[in-house]
Design an enzyme around this catalytic site. Structure first.
Site, mmCIF file in Angstrom:
data_model
loop_
_atom_site.group_PDB
_atom_site.id
_atom_site.type_symbol
_atom_site.label_atom_id
_atom_site.label_comp_id
_atom_site.label_asym_id
_atom_site.label_seq_id
_atom_site.Cartn_x
_atom_site.Cartn_y
_atom_site.Cartn_z
ATOM 1 N N ARG A 1 -50.966 7.852 -23.898
ATOM 2 C CA ARG A 1 -52.130 7.063 -23.484
ATOM 3 C C ARG A 1 -51.726 5.590 -23.444
ATOM 4 O O ARG A 1 -51.302 5.031 -24.455
ATOM 5 C CB ARG A 1 -53.276 7.249 -24.479
ATOM 6 C CG ARG A 1 -54.467 6.365 -24.154
ATOM 7 C CD ARG A 1 -55.549 6.382 -25.230
ATOM 8 N NE ARG A 1 -56.563 5.398 -24.887
ATOM 9 C CZ ARG A 1 -57.312 4.737 -25.756
ATOM 10 N NH1 ARG A 1 -57.187 4.957 -27.045
ATOM 11 N NH2 ARG A 1 -58.189 3.845 -25.348
ATOM 12 N N HIS B 1 -58.929 -1.875 -21.427
ATOM 13 C CA HIS B 1 -58.766 -1.996 -22.875
ATOM 14 C C HIS B 1 -58.964 -3.479 -23.224
ATOM 15 O O HIS B 1 -58.085 -4.133 -23.765
ATOM 16 C CB HIS B 1 -57.387 -1.475 -23.299
ATOM 17 C CG HIS B 1 -57.318 -1.040 -24.734
ATOM 18 N ND1 HIS B 1 -57.113 0.267 -25.117
ATOM 19 C CD2 HIS B 1 -57.429 -1.737 -25.894
ATOM 20 C CE1 HIS B 1 -57.101 0.354 -26.441
ATOM 21 N NE2 HIS B 1 -57.279 -0.851 -26.931
ATOM 22 N N GLU C 1 -63.761 1.683 -26.404
ATOM 23 C CA GLU C 1 -64.575 1.304 -27.566
ATOM 24 C C GLU C 1 -65.724 0.342 -27.249
ATOM 25 O O GLU C 1 -65.691 -0.825 -27.628
ATOM 26 C CB GLU C 1 -63.673 0.704 -28.652
ATOM 27 C CG GLU C 1 -62.632 1.676 -29.151
ATOM 28 C CD GLU C 1 -61.899 1.184 -30.410
ATOM 29 O OE1 GLU C 1 -62.072 0.007 -30.789
ATOM 30 O OE2 GLU C 1 -61.178 1.989 -31.018
ATOM 31 N N ASN D 1 -62.088 7.756 -31.051
ATOM 32 C CA ASN D 1 -61.175 6.963 -31.879
ATOM 33 C C ASN D 1 -61.737 6.960 -33.298
ATOM 34 O O ASN D 1 -62.820 6.427 -33.540
ATOM 35 C CB ASN D 1 -61.090 5.516 -31.375
ATOM 36 C CG ASN D 1 -60.504 5.415 -29.971
ATOM 37 O OD1 ASN D 1 -60.071 6.417 -29.399
ATOM 38 N ND2 ASN D 1 -60.474 4.219 -29.433
ATOM 39 N N TYR E 1 -60.874 6.212 -37.415
ATOM 40 C CA TYR E 1 -59.967 5.640 -38.416
ATOM 41 C C TYR E 1 -60.433 5.854 -39.843
ATOM 42 O O TYR E 1 -59.651 6.110 -40.731
ATOM 43 C CB TYR E 1 -59.772 4.134 -38.170
ATOM 44 C CG TYR E 1 -58.922 3.821 -36.967
ATOM 45 C CD1 TYR E 1 -57.550 3.679 -37.087
ATOM 46 C CD2 TYR E 1 -59.491 3.694 -35.695
ATOM 47 C CE1 TYR E 1 -56.748 3.396 -35.987
ATOM 48 C CE2 TYR E 1 -58.697 3.411 -34.588
ATOM 49 C CZ TYR E 1 -57.326 3.262 -34.737
ATOM 50 O OH TYR E 1 -56.542 3.002 -33.643
ATOM 51 N N GLU F 1 -57.497 7.979 -30.608
ATOM 52 C CA GLU F 1 -56.885 7.049 -31.557
ATOM 53 C C GLU F 1 -57.157 7.544 -32.965
ATOM 54 O O GLU F 1 -58.208 8.138 -33.242
ATOM 55 C CB GLU F 1 -57.436 5.615 -31.439
ATOM 56 C CG GLU F 1 -56.894 4.828 -30.280
ATOM 57 C CD GLU F 1 -57.398 3.382 -30.243
ATOM 58 O OE1 GLU F 1 -57.576 2.771 -31.322
ATOM 59 O OE2 GLU F 1 -57.599 2.875 -29.126
#
Ligand SMILES: *[C@@H]1O[C@H](CO)[C@@H](O)[C@H](O)[C@H]1NC(C)=O
Ligand SMILES: *[C@@H]1O[C@H](CO)[C@@H](O)[C@H](O)[C@H]1NC(C)=O
Ligand SMILES: *[C@@H]1O[C@H](CO)[C@@H](O)[C@H](O)[C@H]1NC(C)=O
Length: 496
Positions: free
Chosen positions: A106, A151, A196, A335, A337, A405
């Site tokens: 990606r 992005h 995002e 994504n 985390y 992500e």
């Protein structure tokens, strides 16, 4: 291997603390193998790796402008002018991608590299050549390109008109996306539109910590959300109308989500807080009814009227746009985390910068009993990923999920055992979720190599590969985590 790693971690955190004892690691449940067609990849983004900020006719993005104007707002005062030079050194990237054995890569396209002013009537052929080269070389080596269209590199010339706070961005983005499909859509079959929305809109147009540095919490961020969703939805419809028949690609909106746990173990609190955390981006696209979540619409309007405003700070999408946006993704790009804890606001000040509008009426806190990465916001909570995937399964009709992500930061060094633990535990979380019926088809962690981490500069490293920043050819060298992830990629099995 497992017990050895655990031993090393215990060593890192002092002998009296073990991550396991703190209940931060995850327990395997069910089948220990990934499905045969599950894909493994790795991720990056253009601004963070390409360098060559003004080479060969490239235009400026808001991030270049921001890092040049305000070096004091970047932790180490650095910028991404050269970064790890992927524009010049893509062959080095290709070499490590092959070494890693990934199914997909990606990366993102820098809008102003191919359209310097943002408008598609002026194109930069050298920028186009670069991405053609990247795509062709990936395919020639059996690596699928997954391309992020945006992005966060808003061309400065478009930001002059307000970027995502002006609805004119919808047609500008649509023009840009159409050119991308024409230029690259014969070979690119997986597209991610706008990276995002929550981070882009909150940091750019809410708290103002990132460019375009607009400080308008609860107003600018909501305006940005509506324009992002419209640009995304319109892009999807345009692709289906004009390109799908020939190109047969698929499109998703990459959402960043923290899973939220209620301190009081109250499921209603979680449901409501998740609507603000995730629903603002996901409900309009992935729910059966479309539009923003009813709780969000109701609460923001109530607060807005109480402030004496004539109408809600959250603009209504209306019937037309609600239907354009609803269902405008072929999969959910996620994504993930970390996870956070929530408790009712009750007069307290919300200390978490990622959650800084009062409309949600919750305060958040970190899982401080779990290990923390170099990033202040990043704690080791893999259970949050399993629970988030189950939330998606139940809430959004088990739509296909691609993890686009997931990663761990440290201060550098090749003996990155915590990164191995992080990825291993998060892959286990995915496996547990799959064993529980969740529709997850790929894992594409952040990041291929250490690179420019926005306002953190080069101080936080997420890469599987280290980069020698003082060497003319910026050699990429594998960390221990690369050796580990490589094995997963070759064996397709967490238990090798
Ligand atoms: C939280 O509530 C659920 C039921 O809603 C219960 O099964 C679980 O044990 C509770 N957890 C804690 C830590 O109290
Ligand atoms: C997984 O997602 C795909 C694509 O959205 C869908 O066709 C399939 O039915 C889903 N699988 C399950 C088990 O729900
Ligand atoms: C980085 O490159 C420089 C110059 O080639 C070299 O002297 C140095 O040893 C390299 N550092 C590492 C860690 O490999």
């Amino acid at each position: 291997m497992w017990s050895l790693l655990l031993f090393v971690i215990i060593g890192l955190f002092g002998s009296e603390i073990s991550v396991d004892a703190l209940n931060c690691t995850i327990r395997p449940k069910g089948n220990p193998k990934f499905p045969k067609n599950f894909k493994f990849g790795v991720a990056s983004s253009a601004f963070q790796i390409e360098g060559a900020w003004n080479a060969d006719g490239k235009g400026l993005s808001v991030w270049e402008e921001f890092t040049h104007k305000y070096p004091d707002l970047i932790k180490d005062g650095s910028n991404a002018d050269d970064s790890v030079e992927s524009y010049r050194l893509f062959d080095s990237d290709l070499k490590i991608l092959k070494d890693l054995g990934v199914d997909h890569y990606r990366f993102s396209i820098a809008w102003p590299r191919i359209f310097p002013t943002g408008s598609v009537h002026l194109r930069n052929q050298k920028g186009i050549d670069y991405y053609n080269d990247v795509i062709d070389k990936l395919l020639a080596n059996g690596i699928e390109p997954i391309v992020t269209m945006f992005h966060w590199e808003m061309p400065v010339e478009l930001q002059k008109f307000g970027g995502f706070s002006n609805s004119l961005i919808i047609e500008q983005f649509l023009d840009y996306a159409e050119e991308l499909f024409k230029l690259f859509g014969d070979r690119v079959k997986t597209w991610l539109t706008i990276n995002e929305p929550k981070e882009l809109c909150k940091a750019g147009y809410g708290n103002g910590r990132s460019p375009p540095s607009i400080v308008a919490p609860g107003v600018g961020d909501y305006l940005c959300f509506t324009n992002v969703l419209k640009a995304h939805g319109a892009t999807y419809r345009m692709y289906r109308e004009k390109f799908y028949e020939k190109q047969r690609g698929r499109i998703g909106l990459p959402c960043n989500v923290n899973y939220l746990y209620s301190k009081a173990n109250n499921t209603d609190e979680v449901a409501k807080a998740m609507d603000f955390e995730f629903g603002l981006m996901a409900h309009p696209v992935y729910s059966k009814t479309g539009d923003f979540p009813p709780t969000v619409l109701k609460d923001v309007e109530k607060n807005s009227l109480a402030e004496g405003r004539k109408r809600s700070r959250l603009p209504r999408l209306g019937k037309y746009w609600t239907s354009v946006i609803k269902g405008s993704s072929d999969f959910l790009a996620l994504n993930y985390y970390t996870a956070l804890q929530i408790e009712p606001l009750a007069g307290q000040v919300n200390a978490d910068p990622l959650f800084d509008d009062k409309d949600s009426s919750f305060v958040t806190s970190m899982f401080e009993n779990c290990p923390r990465a170099a990033s202040v916001w990043l704690y080791f909570v893999p259970q949050g990923l399993e629970d988030l995937l189950k939330y998606i399964r139940d809430k959004f009709d088990n739509i296909e999920v691609k993890i686009t992500e997931n990663g761990w930061s440290d201060a550098g060094g090749r003996d990155d055992y915590m990164r191995i633990e992080y990825h291993k535990n998060h892959m286990q979380a995915i496996l547990n979720a799959i064993n529980d019926g969740c529709n997850v088809t790929s894992y594409g962690p952040w990041s291929l190599m250490d690179s420019f981490e926005f306002t953190m500069g080069y101080t936080e490293k997420f890469g599987f590969y280290a980069v020698n920043m003082t060497s003319p050819n910026k050699e990429r060298t594998p960390k221990k985590s690369a050796e580990y992830y490589k094995k997963i990629n070759y064996e397709k099995d967490l238990y090798v």
